[in-house]
Design a protein around this motif. Structure first.
Motif, PDB file in Angstrom:
ATOM      1  N   LEU A  81     -15.210 -37.191  33.282  1.00 13.35           N
ATOM      2  CA  LEU A  81     -15.542 -36.536  32.017  1.00 13.35           C
ATOM      3  C   LEU A  81     -14.370 -35.702  31.512  1.00 13.35           C
ATOM      4  O   LEU A  81     -14.077 -35.682  30.306  1.00 13.35           O
ATOM      5  CB  LEU A  81     -16.777 -35.654  32.205  1.00 13.35           C
ATOM      6  N   ALA A  82     -13.676 -35.024  32.450  1.00 18.24           N
ATOM      7  CA  ALA A  82     -12.532 -34.181  32.076  1.00 18.24           C
ATOM      8  C   ALA A  82     -11.361 -35.007  31.554  1.00 18.24           C
ATOM      9  O   ALA A  82     -10.510 -34.487  30.816  1.00 18.24           O
ATOM     10  CB  ALA A  82     -12.093 -33.351  33.278  1.00 18.24           C
ATOM     11  N   LYS A  83     -11.308 -36.283  31.926  1.00 24.21           N
ATOM     12  CA  LYS A  83     -10.253 -37.170  31.412  1.00 24.21           C
ATOM     13  C   LYS A  83     -10.563 -37.626  29.992  1.00 24.21           C
ATOM     14  O   LYS A  83      -9.660 -37.916  29.205  1.00 24.21           O
ATOM     15  CB  LYS A  83     -10.105 -38.395  32.323  1.00 24.21           C
ATOM     16  N   LYS A  84     -11.855 -37.698  29.658  1.00 28.49           N
ATOM     17  CA  LYS A  84     -12.281 -38.208  28.352  1.00 28.49           C
ATOM     18  C   LYS A  84     -12.350 -37.130  27.284  1.00 28.49           C
ATOM     19  O   LYS A  84     -12.180 -37.410  26.096  1.00 28.49           O
ATOM     20  CB  LYS A  84     -13.649 -38.891  28.493  1.00 28.49           C
ATOM     21  N   GLN A  85     -12.659 -35.894  27.702  1.00 32.10           N
ATOM     22  CA  GLN A  85     -12.758 -34.802  26.732  1.00 32.10           C
ATOM     23  C   GLN A  85     -12.240 -33.505  27.357  1.00 32.10           C
ATOM     24  O   GLN A  85     -12.217 -33.367  28.581  1.00 32.10           O
ATOM     25  CB  GLN A  85     -14.204 -34.617  26.280  1.00 32.10           C
ATOM     26  N   PRO A 145     -16.876 -36.819  41.183  1.00 33.32           N
ATOM     27  CA  PRO A 145     -16.167 -37.932  40.518  1.00 33.32           C
ATOM     28  C   PRO A 145     -16.522 -38.044  39.032  1.00 33.32           C
ATOM     29  O   PRO A 145     -15.646 -38.319  38.199  1.00 33.32           O
ATOM     30  CB  PRO A 145     -16.648 -39.164  41.301  1.00 33.32           C
ATOM     31  N   GLU A 146     -17.802 -37.815  38.697  1.00 31.44           N
ATOM     32  CA  GLU A 146     -18.212 -37.864  37.286  1.00 31.44           C
ATOM     33  C   GLU A 146     -17.576 -36.729  36.492  1.00 31.44           C
ATOM     34  O   GLU A 146     -17.196 -36.901  35.329  1.00 31.44           O
ATOM     35  CB  GLU A 146     -19.740 -37.785  37.180  1.00 31.44           C
ATOM     36  N   PHE A 147     -17.440 -35.571  37.127  1.00 31.15           N
ATOM     37  CA  PHE A 147     -16.801 -34.431  36.466  1.00 31.15           C
ATOM     38  C   PHE A 147     -15.338 -34.752  36.160  1.00 31.15           C
ATOM     39  O   PHE A 147     -14.845 -34.470  35.058  1.00 31.15           O
ATOM     40  CB  PHE A 147     -16.885 -33.187  37.361  1.00 31.15           C
ATOM     41  N   MET A 148     -14.655 -35.355  37.117  1.00 31.08           N
ATOM     42  CA  MET A 148     -13.248 -35.707  36.931  1.00 31.08           C
ATOM     43  C   MET A 148     -13.102 -36.727  35.794  1.00 31.08           C
ATOM     44  O   MET A 148     -12.197 -36.619  34.965  1.00 31.08           O
ATOM     45  CB  MET A 148     -12.678 -36.274  38.234  1.00 31.08           C
ATOM     46  N   MET A 155     -20.488 -27.487  41.371  1.00 28.49           N
ATOM     47  CA  MET A 155     -19.880 -28.818  41.317  1.00 28.49           C
ATOM     48  C   MET A 155     -18.945 -29.041  42.511  1.00 28.49           C
ATOM     49  O   MET A 155     -18.867 -30.139  43.065  1.00 28.49           O
ATOM     50  CB  MET A 155     -19.093 -28.962  40.007  1.00 28.49           C
ATOM     51  N   ALA A 156     -18.232 -27.985  42.924  1.00 25.51           N
ATOM     52  CA  ALA A 156     -17.291 -28.106  44.040  1.00 25.51           C
ATOM     53  C   ALA A 156     -16.892 -26.721  44.521  1.00 25.51           C
ATOM     54  O   ALA A 156     -17.137 -25.712  43.849  1.00 25.51           O
ATOM     55  CB  ALA A 156     -16.050 -28.900  43.609  1.00 25.51           C
ATOM     56  N   LEU A 169     -24.399 -30.090  31.581  1.00 29.35           N
ATOM     57  CA  LEU A 169     -23.178 -30.899  31.578  1.00 29.35           C
ATOM     58  C   LEU A 169     -23.543 -32.308  32.055  1.00 29.35           C
ATOM     59  O   LEU A 169     -24.216 -32.460  33.081  1.00 29.35           O
ATOM     60  CB  LEU A 169     -22.131 -30.282  32.506  1.00 29.35           C
ATOM     61  N   PRO A 170     -23.135 -33.353  31.320  1.00 27.06           N
ATOM     62  CA  PRO A 170     -23.521 -34.723  31.695  1.00 27.06           C
ATOM     63  C   PRO A 170     -23.105 -35.121  33.107  1.00 27.06           C
ATOM     64  O   PRO A 170     -23.808 -35.878  33.767  1.00 27.06           O
ATOM     65  CB  PRO A 170     -22.800 -35.578  30.643  1.00 27.06           C
ATOM     66  N   ALA A 171     -21.969 -34.617  33.587  1.00 23.65           N
ATOM     67  CA  ALA A 171     -21.493 -34.971  34.928  1.00 23.65           C
ATOM     68  C   ALA A 171     -22.370 -34.324  36.000  1.00 23.65           C
ATOM     69  O   ALA A 171     -22.609 -33.121  35.976  1.00 23.65           O
ATOM     70  CB  ALA A 171     -20.050 -34.526  35.084  1.00 23.65           C
ATOM     71  N   LYS A 172     -22.837 -35.151  36.941  1.00 24.27           N
ATOM     72  CA  LYS A 172     -23.693 -34.647  38.014  1.00 24.27           C
ATOM     73  C   LYS A 172     -22.983 -34.617  39.374  1.00 24.27           C
ATOM     74  O   LYS A 172     -23.431 -33.953  40.297  1.00 24.27           O
ATOM     75  CB  LYS A 172     -24.956 -35.522  38.138  1.00 24.27           C
TER      76      LYS A 172
END
Length: 325
Positions: free
Chosen positions: A150-154, A145-148, A223-224, A139-142
């Protein structure tokens, strides 16, 4: 006067005749347990509920002086096993592990329960643990904050062990509070969900401590966690509350007995379990498994169950979650 004397004599006679039965009943409770105790795990072997019971089985047997027999009786999200316990004699010899799905969330998901959760005799909460938001390795998000972002974009695909499970509800609460439009992919159990996460078929997974194996083997990333603060087992992993203020969703397992189980028996069980889970070796085994001992006295436990029921009832209604019965 004669009638009064006759009445007194009659009462004395009744008391004298009844006293042996009262004494035997009190004695039976005082000696509890006098034979093996069956503890029903309402899920198949291998999961967190089963592990909670098995880690306690041997030390509790020693403390009570009787064998603890574990019986796995899965089905209907734990309902079948707890129902079997609810029909047993209220003598302390048949107990069952319980959780949100069988006591606090389940009643909001089903049109009818085969038992009244709040009528059961509640012994104690045993353990609590956060859920882990794990993601596929590529998953590109590391970071969280990056995960959040990414989830907004796709639309990310997140898995759970099934519709209406505690994992599902924890994820649903997250999407409700964060406003993210992620796609829920329910599986029939933890194993298949973990396999597809490792294979990269789903993007994320809300899982119980069984997910730690996948993370420690490098087949997925944490991730969390869903506890209000960071978890000592994964100290470098942020809490979702760091990104979504006020978010909290911890899993827990408790112990229940049939309705009407006498208080002296409940007190004996609670005292024995409290002593066992305070033993350093036992506590260490639970901690290493991601299960945190979190006992509550019976009255406090009942109050906790009522609060938990309100929380998950709100999530179920807002998410219009239904399960097939």
């Amino acid at each position: 006067m004669r009638n009064t004397r006759r009445h007194i004599l009659r009462q004395l006679l009744v008391t004298a005749l009844a006293s042996p039965f009262i004494s035997r009943a009190a004695s039976a409770q005082g000696k509890y347990p006098e034979r093996p105790v069956k503890m029903i795990v309402p899920f198949p072997p291998g999961g967190g509920v089963d592990l909670t019971a098995r880690l306690m089985m041997e030390p509790l047997s020693k403390e009570l002086g009787q064998t603890i027999i574990i019986e796995n009786k899965g089905g209907a999200g734990g309902i079948i096993g707890v129902e079997a316990m609810s029909h047993a004699a209220p003598d302390g010899y048949t107990l069952s592990l319980t959780g949100a799905g069988t006591l606090t969330a389940g009643p909001h998901l089903r049109s009818k329960m085969p038992y009244d959760p709040m009528a059961l005799t509640q012994v104690t909460r045993l353990v609590r643990m956060p859920f882990i938001l794990a993601v596929r390795n590529d998953l590109p998000a590391k970071t969280l904050p990056e995960f959040m972002e990414l989830a907004k974009k796709q639309e990310l695909r997140w898995a759970s062990g099934g519709i209406g499970t505690s994992q599902h509800l924890a994820g649903e609460l997250f999407t409700q509070m964060s406003g993210l439009k992620m796609i829920h992919v329910p599986y029939r159990g933890t194993g298949p969900a973990l396999n597809d996460l490792a294979a990269g078929i789903v993007d994320a997974y809300f899982g119980d401590p069984a997910t730690l194996g996948l993370i420690r083997s490098g087949k997925a990333r944490a991730m969390a966690v869903t506890s209000p603060e960071r978890w000592s087992v994964l100290p470098d992993t942020p809490a979702l509350a760091e990104a979504v203020k006020g978010y909290e969703a911890e899993n827990w397992y408790g112990l229940a007995a049939p309705a009407g189980t006498p208080k002296p028996i409940v007190d004996r069980l609670y005292a024995a379990i409290s002593k066992v889970l305070a033993e350093p070796d036992v506590k260490k085994k639970y901690d290493e498994s991601g299960l945190t001992p979190a006992l509550l006295p019976p009255a406090e436990y009942v109050a906790f169950l009522k609060r938990d029921s309100v929380t998950w009832g709100d999530v179920v209604r807002k998410g219009n979650i239904k399960i097939d019965e």
